[in-house]
Write an enzyme that holds these catalytic residues in place. Structure first.
Site, PDB file in Angstrom:
ATOM      1  N   CYS A   1       0.673  -1.697  -0.288  1.00 19.03           N
ATOM      2  CA  CYS A   1       0.312   0.166   0.021  1.00 19.03           C
ATOM      3  C   CYS A   1       1.531   1.444  -0.213  1.00 19.03           C
ATOM      4  O   CYS A   1       1.752   1.583   0.974  1.00 19.03           O
ATOM      5  CB  CYS A   1      -0.971  -0.096   1.586  1.00 19.03           C
TER       6      CYS A   1
ATOM      7  N   CYS B   1       0.693   3.417   3.715  1.00 17.98           N
ATOM      8  CA  CYS B   1       0.903   2.977   5.046  1.00 17.98           C
ATOM      9  C   CYS B   1       2.542   3.319   4.970  1.00 17.98           C
ATOM     10  O   CYS B   1       2.806   3.310   4.398  1.00 17.98           O
ATOM     11  CB  CYS B   1       1.373   1.539   4.679  1.00 17.98           C
TER      12      CYS B   1
ATOM     13  N   HIS C   1      -4.038   0.686   7.852  1.00 17.85           N
ATOM     14  CA  HIS C   1      -4.684  -0.047   6.955  1.00 17.85           C
ATOM     15  C   HIS C   1      -6.168  -0.201   6.898  1.00 17.85           C
ATOM     16  O   HIS C   1      -7.086  -0.008   5.515  1.00 17.85           O
ATOM     17  CB  HIS C   1      -3.518  -0.606   6.384  1.00 17.85           C
TER      18      HIS C   1
ATOM     19  N   ASN D   1     -13.384   9.617  -1.233  1.00 23.21           N
ATOM     20  CA  ASN D   1     -14.106   8.958  -2.126  1.00 23.21           C
ATOM     21  C   ASN D   1     -14.121   7.665  -1.312  1.00 23.21           C
ATOM     22  O   ASN D   1     -12.728   7.029  -1.129  1.00 23.21           O
ATOM     23  CB  ASN D   1     -13.312   8.737  -2.977  1.00 23.21           C
TER      24      ASN D   1
ATOM     25  N   SER E   1      -9.200   4.114  -5.661  1.00 23.35           N
ATOM     26  CA  SER E   1      -8.530   3.119  -5.699  1.00 23.35           C
ATOM     27  C   SER E   1      -7.017   2.469  -4.361  1.00 23.35           C
ATOM     28  O   SER E   1      -7.114   2.163  -5.149  1.00 23.35           O
ATOM     29  CB  SER E   1      -7.796   3.595  -6.845  1.00 23.35           C
TER      30      SER E   1
ATOM     31  N   HIS F   1      -6.844   1.758   2.321  1.00 23.94           N
ATOM     32  CA  HIS F   1      -6.225   2.071   2.867  1.00 23.94           C
ATOM     33  C   HIS F   1      -7.251   3.954   3.202  1.00 23.94           C
ATOM     34  O   HIS F   1      -7.189   4.802   2.157  1.00 23.94           O
ATOM     35  CB  HIS F   1      -4.598   2.922   2.586  1.00 23.94           C
TER      36      HIS F   1
ATOM     37  N   HIS G   1      -8.488   7.344   3.532  1.00 30.47           N
ATOM     38  CA  HIS G   1      -7.535   8.552   3.323  1.00 30.47           C
ATOM     39  C   HIS G   1      -8.792   9.776   2.294  1.00 30.47           C
ATOM     40  O   HIS G   1      -9.823   9.300   2.403  1.00 30.47           O
ATOM     41  CB  HIS G   1      -6.430   8.234   1.834  1.00 30.47           C
TER      42      HIS G   1
ATOM     43  N   GLN H   1      -8.635  12.906  -0.313  1.00 29.62           N
ATOM     44  CA  GLN H   1      -7.996  14.744  -0.949  1.00 29.62           C
ATOM     45  C   GLN H   1      -8.498  15.634  -0.815  1.00 29.62           C
ATOM     46  O   GLN H   1      -9.639  16.004  -0.340  1.00 29.62           O
ATOM     47  CB  GLN H   1      -8.541  14.282  -2.398  1.00 29.62           C
TER      48      GLN H   1
HETATM   49  O1  LIG Z   1      -7.874   9.921  -7.281  1.00 29.11           O
HETATM   50  P1  LIG Z   1      -8.198   8.326  -7.173  1.00 29.11           P
HETATM   51  O2  LIG Z   1      -8.744   8.003  -6.184  1.00 29.11           O
HETATM   52  O3  LIG Z   1      -7.496   7.967  -8.250  1.00 29.11           O
HETATM   53  O4  LIG Z   1      -9.556   8.880  -8.168  1.00 29.11           O
HETATM   54  C1  LIG Z   1     -10.702   8.866  -8.079  1.00 29.11           C
HETATM   55  O5  LIG Z   1     -11.308  10.395  -7.676  1.00 29.11           O
HETATM   56  C2  LIG Z   1     -11.277  11.062  -8.561  1.00 29.11           C
HETATM   57  C3  LIG Z   1     -11.658  12.716  -7.695  1.00 29.11           C
HETATM   58  O6  LIG Z   1     -13.390  12.227  -7.583  1.00 29.11           O
HETATM   59  C4  LIG Z   1     -12.076  10.815  -9.560  1.00 29.11           C
HETATM   60  O7  LIG Z   1     -11.684  11.574 -10.957  1.00 29.11           O
HETATM   61  C5  LIG Z   1     -11.542   9.176 -10.483  1.00 29.11           C
HETATM   62  O8  LIG Z   1     -12.167   9.323 -11.220  1.00 29.11           O
HETATM   63  C6  LIG Z   1     -11.867   8.208  -9.254  1.00 29.11           C
HETATM   64  O9  LIG Z   1     -11.456   6.676  -9.530  1.00 29.11           O
END
Ligand SMILES: O=P(O)(O)O[C@H]1O[C@H](CO)[C@@H](O)[C@H](O)[C@H]1O
Ligand SMILES: O=P(O)(O)O[C@H]1O[C@H](CO)[C@@H](O)[C@H](O)[C@H]1O
Lengths: 350, 350
Positions: free
Chosen positions: B52, B55, B115, B155, B163, B166, B168, B170
């Site tokens: 990961c 981590c 994790h 997300n 993706s 873990h 997290h 953004q």
């Molecule tokens: O940034 P990550 O987790 O790789 O990607 C995820 O979040 C992003 C922001 O909402 C999107 O644009 C991506 O389609 C989604 O897969």
């Protein structure tokens, strides 16, 4: 001191039909994918499925049985989101809690008696029969003077929430004008008021000059990746003649539209050698609500796949909360689709 | 002659923050589901995963290694959708092909060194540490005078395109104001100009009187299903004090927010006894762009699940082409969440 380039620098593009912007991140496809891999639905359905509520002769939820139909077949949705007999009413508390009743009629159209077909695998004649049904349904729904908009669409593939793989589409018609149509009406009206020409007509002329995003054209339609596409392989079919609804299509135009749909969906299937999922639908003028000379008929295809048959684009966090975002450029997508064969990949397989 | 009822008749509701309507079809949950059943991601991750990139101590794509961090940890996104050094530039051909460059900074925040945790499984103290990081990052990003908006979001779950499991979130910050923020700014500004009060403040007072959609409140925040919710179990956290960004939260408010997040996400997990997926994020005033006295901080949760851990709501054909649509009512969703225990369902399992 670099110069700004659409094919490598992050930028926003204006959707001229809605007035909204899309964020394009051309450099971003390099990121590794540790995320969700979609199941690919096995493509081995029988021609007839005794448990399918769309196959000829089978029973439906409302107790009716389908006729032994041989082309397309239309019926009222047994689980309609909109109902004709909704009582009138509304609520408004301090402009903070605001609601209106909504009436509507929802129909389902089986595209073919064969459970295992999809549009690209049908003949142009059979697709033309579907286009005829769309036109007839549009005309007959518009006879209800309380109906203001008729949305013709198809959800294809499990990944698009399609709850039955039998080839079919839907029509939802309703007493108010829905959001996307309100936006496109406003933008087209404003352009028309200034130029006395169709916004999409002028846009198509410019795209024909540029030749960067047009996938193909036939006698009556052009198929392109719009400059402002949000979904990775989003496309639009635009009628060359400026008409505001399917009602006005001639026999020749209907056959041409069937050809365009067949070729576009064949290219889609060939792209990742899979039955390509999408939501697609026509946008056209509202009905029973005055004149809409600015409206220009078109059809949107919104397919979710990004990298392969099993990796899709997620419209999630940033996209839901802030702004639609895409990775590959529309020009890249248009080129890929242009390259694809017009012969369906399954044709030479046994 | 029936009377119109919000809990049984199809209707539209106004989103006062965007000016857009949602179609509500309360009777529609009866339809059978023959469609996609989502995989439920097994919930048996190790506390540390050597592969990961989040981590502690592990290597990342840019060659750096994560420190042996013990609370939260922030770094620049190695695959950022927005870049700081995008050259200036734009294009406009006949108002039909319109694009602008976009600069930005994207960060990733690991919520915990472990994790296998998620927000509802973390302590209030650990979540408060995350809120502190959000506030610090907001403040330090806002020091770049070219940044106009800072989107903090998470997300959660594979189904939301996450993706890496873990825990997290953004932050995407950028040189223009994104679409959803532009809409909410306009609506709040208009209301404020007329009433000299916060739109969401007045809305919250009305909801406190009605008691139909509030899930719970604590000292500084209220958590409710908005009257105009689109997603089946969509919720919103609203600050009781009218502040326009996280920058202004006091120590007491930050702890209160952590408590609200813990309780809401615990109830979410308990609803279908699954690690409940969602995209969530704060909405707040733009920065470096004048004053925004009308803006009222809030946080949206957009979860996709509808019927169970494996059946989600699809926002597809009609929704993409015409108008957002929901099946269960917001009041039904609020009641279900109200009923849920504040103790996480995994607590008594071994
Ligand atoms: O940034 P990550 O987790 O790789 O990607 C995820 O979040 C992003 C922001 O909402 C999107 O644009 C991506 O389609 C989604 O897969
Ligand atoms: O009508 P269906 O195929 O059962 O349902 C599908 O299409 C509808 C219209 O886009 C959506 O509201 C549903 O979420 C989706 O599952």
């Amino acid at each position: 001191n670099q110069t700004f380039e659409l094919d490598s620098n992050p930028h926003t593009r204006l959707n001229i039909l809605t007035g909204e912007w899309v964020l394009v991140s051309p450099h971003r496809t390099k990121r590794p994918w540790q995320g969700k891999i979609e199941d690919v639905t096995p493509d081995n359905r029988p021609e007839y499925d005794p448990k399918c509520y769309l196959c000829p002769g089978n029973g439906r939820a409302d107790g009716d049985s389908n006729p032994e139909y041989t082309e397309s077949f239309v019926f009222n949705n047994d689980f309609a989101a909109l109902l004709e007999d909704t009582p009138a009413g509304n609520m408004n508390e301090d402009d903070l809690l605001v609601a209106n009743n909504q009436r509507g009629l929802c129909r389902v159209i089986s595209f073919s008696p064969k459970h295992n077909l999809t549009l690209p695998e049908m003949s142009v004649e059979a697709i033309t029969a579907v286009v005829n049904v769309w036109q007839n349904e549009f005309n007959s729904l518009a006879e209800n003077d309380w109906i203001k908009y008729i949305q013709i669409f198809e959800n294809k593939g499990e990944i698009m929430g399609c709850s039955n793989p039998h080839p079919h589409g839907q029509i939802w018609s309703q007493s108010d004008i829905p959001l996307e149509i309100a936006k496109e009406t406003e933008r087209q009206k404003t352009y028309y008021a200034i130029h006395r020409r169709s916004l999409l007509g002028d846009y198509l002329k410019l795209e024909q000059k540029k030749k960067e995003r047009i996938i193909f054209e036939n006698d009556h339609f052009a198929v392109l990746v719009p400059f402002w596409a949000v979904w990775p392989y989003e496309t639009m079919i635009i009628s060359k003649r400026h008409v505001n609804s399917i009602k006005l299509f001639t026999k020749a135009e209907k056959k041409s539209l069937a050809e365009a749909i067949k070729l576009l969906t064949t290219k889609y299937d060939n792209l990742f050698e899979t039955s390509f999922p999408y939501s697609a639908g026509m946008h056209q003028a509202p009905v029973n609500n005055g004149y809409y000379p600015e409206w220009h008929w078109h059809m949107h295809f919104y397919p979710p796949l990004l990298r392969s048959a099993s990796v899709k684009k997620f419209m999630v966090g940033y996209e839901m909360l802030a702004n639609p975002q895409r990775d590959i450029t529309p020009e890249f997508a248009a080129n890929r689709l242009k390259e694809m064969s017009a012969i369906h990949y399954k044709t030479n397989k046994t």
